[in-house]
Scaffold this motif. Sequence first.
Motif, PDB file in Angstrom:
ATOM      1  N   GLN A 130       0.662  -1.429   0.270  1.00  0.00           N
ATOM      2  CA  GLN A 130      -0.228   0.161   0.037  1.00  0.00           C
ATOM      3  C   GLN A 130       0.627   1.330  -0.388  1.00  0.00           C
ATOM      4  N   ASP A 158      -9.359  -3.665  -5.519  1.00  0.00           N
ATOM      5  CA  ASP A 158      -9.491  -3.773  -3.479  1.00  0.00           C
ATOM      6  C   ASP A 158     -10.681  -3.030  -3.373  1.00  0.00           C
ATOM      7  N   ALA A 164     -10.262   3.912  -2.126  1.00  0.00           N
ATOM      8  CA  ALA A 164      -9.327   3.535  -3.798  1.00  0.00           C
ATOM      9  C   ALA A 164     -10.443   3.457  -4.831  1.00  0.00           C
ATOM     10  N   ALA A 212      -5.592  -4.393  -4.807  1.00  0.00           N
ATOM     11  CA  ALA A 212      -5.269  -3.939  -3.160  1.00  0.00           C
ATOM     12  C   ALA A 212      -3.906  -4.206  -2.663  1.00  0.00           C
ATOM     13  N   ARG A 214      -1.288  -4.083   1.525  1.00  0.00           N
ATOM     14  CA  ARG A 214      -1.817  -4.160   2.373  1.00  0.00           C
ATOM     15  C   ARG A 214      -0.067  -2.949   3.073  1.00  0.00           C
TER      16      ARG A 214
END
Length: 465
Positions: A130, A158, A164, A212, A214
Amino acid sequence: MVTCPSGVVSDRPTHDRSPDRTVFDTLSERLRATLDGLTGRGRVSEADVDAAMREIRLALLEADVNFKVVKDFVARVREQAIGQDILQSLTAGQQVVKIVHDELVALLGQGDRVFHLSGNPAVVAMVGLQGSGKTTTTAKLAKHVIKQGRRPLLVAADPYRPAAADQLETLGKALDVPVYRAPLGTSVPDIARQGVDAARRQVRDVVILDTAGRLSVDEALMAEIAAVNDAVKPVETILVVDAMTGQEAVGVAQAFVAAVPVTGLILTKIDGDARGGAALSITAVTGVPVKFLGTGEKSDALEVFHPDRLAGRILGMGDILTLVERAQETFDVKQAASMEEKLRKNSFTLEDMLEQLQQVQKMGPIGQIMGMIPGFGNMANEAQAAVDRGELKRTEAIIRAMTPVERRDPTVLNASRRRRIAAGSGTTLPDVNRLVKQFSEMQKLMKQLAGGGKRGAVGSLVGRR
Ligand SMILES: Nc1nc2c(ncn2[C@@H]2O[C@H](COP(=O)(O)OP(=O)(O)O)[C@@H](O)[C@H]2O)c(=O)[nH]1
Ligand SMILES: [Mg+2]
């Protein structure tokens, strides 16, 4: 010495986004200072090379390049610099720089750097932590493929952060590119499949999946991107890495590479002023090629990665590389070796000089070439002026008018022989006298250059590779 402005050359000449400073600047400054030290002297000893290697090692480590990568890099450069005869040549410093350059290119340029878009639609999956720049880079890639005549569709894969998807939608709108969003709660592999279906319906031939991330590598993230990979089999799985992250970037990259078949790297934020060396290490450690560089926040701040250009920019030694390459192209290696031998034995004749003159003329503007050789700077202008006045041609004509015996041993040149030569070459007696004098001075100079009975002089302008 011409130093290039820092930054990375863009693929497109009109592209004016190359940042003023990049994450490679500090490394670049350190390396340049070290290499200037090598090229600034006439002769280079093994100790000089070792000292330079220590500096290069430090510079790379300080730039955050992985220590193992640094160790291998320095060892390879040293081996080539010391292992060959190049230290004996006049351009030893430049050749060591070229070795550093070539090794840097090899380090940065591993693997297949082509951005593949086969398949209909061609599926590109963006992966990374991320904040690394996935969403921004997704939009940049969309713009890039549009320029290639493709019709992309972006997929907001995501499901956790609606914001997002909003971000991607805004970027898509600005580029006039459709963005596929799935209902909240759809699994990521399903979003990917539906996105590909949507592309088929809308006759879109490239699908870019903005997955997505993290904040750190975790199993759930890896399982998710592995599932996406199985579901839609992307032709490109692009790992987006923030060039400003430190050593941990290497570990992060390794984790992604272990989970999915990563086909390429995009280093983002190279317009920043962090150290950037970690990002450079990823290719060396994982073998995954860098395909693009992100140089800013806007959608057009994407550059196709050219390892030779980046290496050239980092070292800022384009002129030296040109010299060495040009010399290598035009000089016959065997001939150079035999010239060197003659110089050493002091059996260099006017015949040899004729040959050398022809070689040097093949290399291009002589002043420019001599200007690049340390210690020859002052002679460069004079030499160029001589060429401009047609003196090289005149010299050639004079030597050609000599008999083989005279060429080999100019001491036989008495007044009557000199007059004959002047007439035969269409020159004057003073012209002939001047050449004979120059030749004897040149012999003296070469003796000095060859210094201490060691090898090397003009004949070894180029080393053997
Ligand atoms: N200066 C600069 N900023 C960038 C670049 N790429 C992304 N960013 C910024 O980095 C931040 C995170 O980017 P984003 O695409 O949202 O990352 P994601 O979480 O991986 O999707 C945003 O503020 C972007 O504008 C780049 O190449 N240069
Ligand atoms: Mg994002």
